[in-house]
Design an enzyme around this catalytic site. Structure first.
Site, PDB file in Angstrom:
ATOM      1  CG  ASP A 213      -2.224   0.691   0.950  1.00  0.00           C
ATOM      2  OD1 ASP A 213      -2.156   1.899   0.700  1.00  0.00           O
ATOM      3  OD2 ASP A 213      -3.301   0.077   0.984  1.00  0.00           O
ATOM      4  CG  HIS A 236      -0.721   1.775  -3.355  1.00  0.00           C
ATOM      5  ND1 HIS A 236      -2.022   1.563  -2.970  1.00  0.00           N
ATOM      6  CD2 HIS A 236      -0.344   0.641  -3.995  1.00  0.00           C
ATOM      7  CE1 HIS A 236      -2.401   0.355  -3.364  1.00  0.00           C
ATOM      8  NE2 HIS A 236      -1.391  -0.218  -3.974  1.00  0.00           N
TER       9      HIS A 236
END
Ligand SMILES: *[C@@H]1O[C@H](CO)[C@@H](O)[C@H](O)[C@H]1NC(C)=O
Ligand SMILES: *[C@@H]1O[C@H](CO)[C@@H](O)[C@H](O)[C@H]1NC(C)=O
Ligand SMILES: *[C@@H]1O[C@H](CO)[C@@H](O)[C@H](O)[C@H]1NC(C)=O
Ligand SMILES: *[C@@H]1O[C@H](CO)[C@@H](O)[C@H](O)[C@H]1NC(C)=O
Ligand SMILES: *[C@@H]1O[C@H](CO)[C@@H](O)[C@H](O)[C@H]1NC(C)=O
EC number: 3.2.1.15
Length: 418
Positions: A213, A236
């Site tokens: 993430d 991310h």
């Protein structure tokens, strides 16, 4: 001091004191030598760790808890302050969480609460053993959490395969996280590298973050933060937000992100807010000297952040963005839309600056730049040319693949704990 020592020359006394103090520090709170811990990978370190912490924390002189080399099982530990004097934890070993996430309901795995003047170092590894949790995609996930901590330094520590955010910094002041290694598989859900909220003066320096993430995510109430020399990817990227989902969020202001390398991530430098919902403010965010390698969306302001399509899509975001800069950002993007500014129609982004940008698309088409409700201030060489691309329409669905399905649940857990 014993009276007879008064006659000894003072240098000698100092030397004696020094030797005895360093001796006390190096072994008094050794979890194996003094508190019955076993480095066998199956005896729970919880009680020995907590016992050592309690004694060290009660000490009126600076103290060090030592976790020697070896592999330990740790079900959970809650390390609370305030302590009577500065305290250190020298972690040399590997500390593993129980592999089965359903074994414990508490979202805290290792939790520091209300500790001041604290240092953790030693090259040790916190292994969340997240692989079962990733498969089950369960909500019974746990993390390493620092809450209400002040003046802390965490250095040379590895966190791997966390079951949730690797490190969660909440309501802390003056915390430096340095030379950390954070590792989790590309596809692991919700494994933000470092998340923080309601904190001031947090520095994240010279760390390597590979995760499923956000490498670093910055929640509401974060102020005066420095992020530098970070390598991020997979993951991310580095994100401010998401913001605007909940009521009474505090502003995010004064975040400087510099000298970072972001590789193979879905986003690079990102600010994300929810459409509709609640207000908020983001200002003085400066991204500078950043290398992007094959990042899908290297520069992104997304005020229509809409994971799994659950948002008030047709409303404008109420979060106000101002004084934001992206300077000296170079490298390659995996998608053509290298710069994308999707600002709110009801409170357009103000004073967004782009300077010295050179991002090439890894593909046949040239890189493009899209803008909505923003007029960037530009300088230096700029590739792609800012706002030269088509105006984005309803962008919310595009990033579905990369969005974080359980973000809302995570935030709920968060609020529940406060
Ligand atoms: C911040 O914390 C560090 C310890 O990590 C300490 O040395 C320093 O004095 C603190 N700074 C302030 C302003 O309290
Ligand atoms: C940038 O980071 C690298 C390590 O990642 C370091 O060697 C270099 O000194 C940094 N440069 C600046 C200007 O901080
Ligand atoms: C980026 O990802 C691709 C494919 O997933 C992989 O082949 C490549 O080695 C990665 N690059 C780096 C620098 O990790
Ligand atoms: C770039 O990233 C895409 C996925 O986002 C991947 O498929 C591709 O292999 C990567 N290319 C390189 C050169 O790493
Ligand atoms: C933005 O910057 C301007 C001047 O550079 C300053 O006057 C203004 O207060 C800043 N706004 C915010 C919200 O920080």
């Amino acid at each position: 001091m014993a009276p007879h020592l008064n006659i000894v020359p003072s240098m000698f006394v100092l030397l004696l004191l020094f030797i005895s103090a360093s001796k006390v520090q190096s072994d008094a709170f050794d979890v194996v030598a003094k508190f019955g811990a076993k480095a066998d990978g199956k005896t729970d370190l919880s009680k020995p760790f907590l016992d050592a912490w309690k004694e060290a924390c009660a000490s009126v002189t600076p103290s060090t808890v030592v976790i020697p080399k070896g592999t330990y099982l740790l079900s959970k530990v809650n390390l609370e302050g305030p302590c009577k004097a500065p305290i250190e934890i020298n972690v040399q070993g590997t500390i593993q969480a129980p592999a089965d996430p359903s074994a414990f309901k508490d979202p805290n795995w290792v939790r520091f609460y209300s500790v001041e003047n604290f240092k953790m170092f030693g090259g040790g590894i916190f292994d969340g053993q997240g692989s079962i949790a990733y498969e089950k995609n369960t909500c019974e996930n746990r993390e390493f959490r620092l809450t209400l901590c002040t003046n802390a330094l965490i250095q040379d520590i590895t966190s791997k395969d966390s079951k949730l955010f690797h490190i969660n910094v909440f309501a802390c002041k003056n915390i430096t996280l340095e030379r950390l290694k954070i590792e989790a598989p590309d596809e692991s859900p919700n494994t933000d590298g470092i998340h923080m909220g309601k904190s001031e003066g947090v520095n994240i320096i010279a760390s390597d973050i590979k995760t499923g993430d956000d490498c670093i995510s910055i929640g509401d109430g974060t102020k005066n933060m420095v992020i530098k020399e970070i390598t991020c990817g997979p993951g991310h990227g580095i994100s401010i937000g998401s913001l605007g989902k909940f009521q009474n969020e505090e502003p995010v202001e004064g975040i400087k992100i510099s000298n970072c390398t972001i590789t193979n991530t879905s986003n690079g430098a990102r600010i994300k807010t929810w459409p509709g919902e609640h207000g908020g403010a983001v200002s003085e965010i400066h991204f500078e000297d950043i290398t992007m390698n094959n990042v899908s969306s290297p520069i992104l302001i997304d005020q229509q952040y809409c994971p799994w399509n659950k948002c008030k899509k047709n409303e404008e975001s109420k979060v106000k963005l101002s004084n934001i800069s992206f300077k000296n950002i170079r490298g390659t993007s995996a998608l053509p839309e290298a710069i994308k500014f999707i600002c709110s129609g009801s409170s357009p982004c103000q004073n967004v600056e782009l300077a010295d940008i050179d991002i090439k698309h890894n593909g046949a088409e040239p890189a493009t730049s899209q803008c909505l409700n923003v007029k960037p201030i530009t300088s230096g060489k700029l590739n792609p040319i800012p706002c030269s691309g088509p105006v984005p329409k309803t962008p919310s669905a595009i990033r579905l693949k990369h969005t974080n399905k359980f973000n809302a649940i995570v935030i709920n857990i968060f609020i529940h704990i406060i």
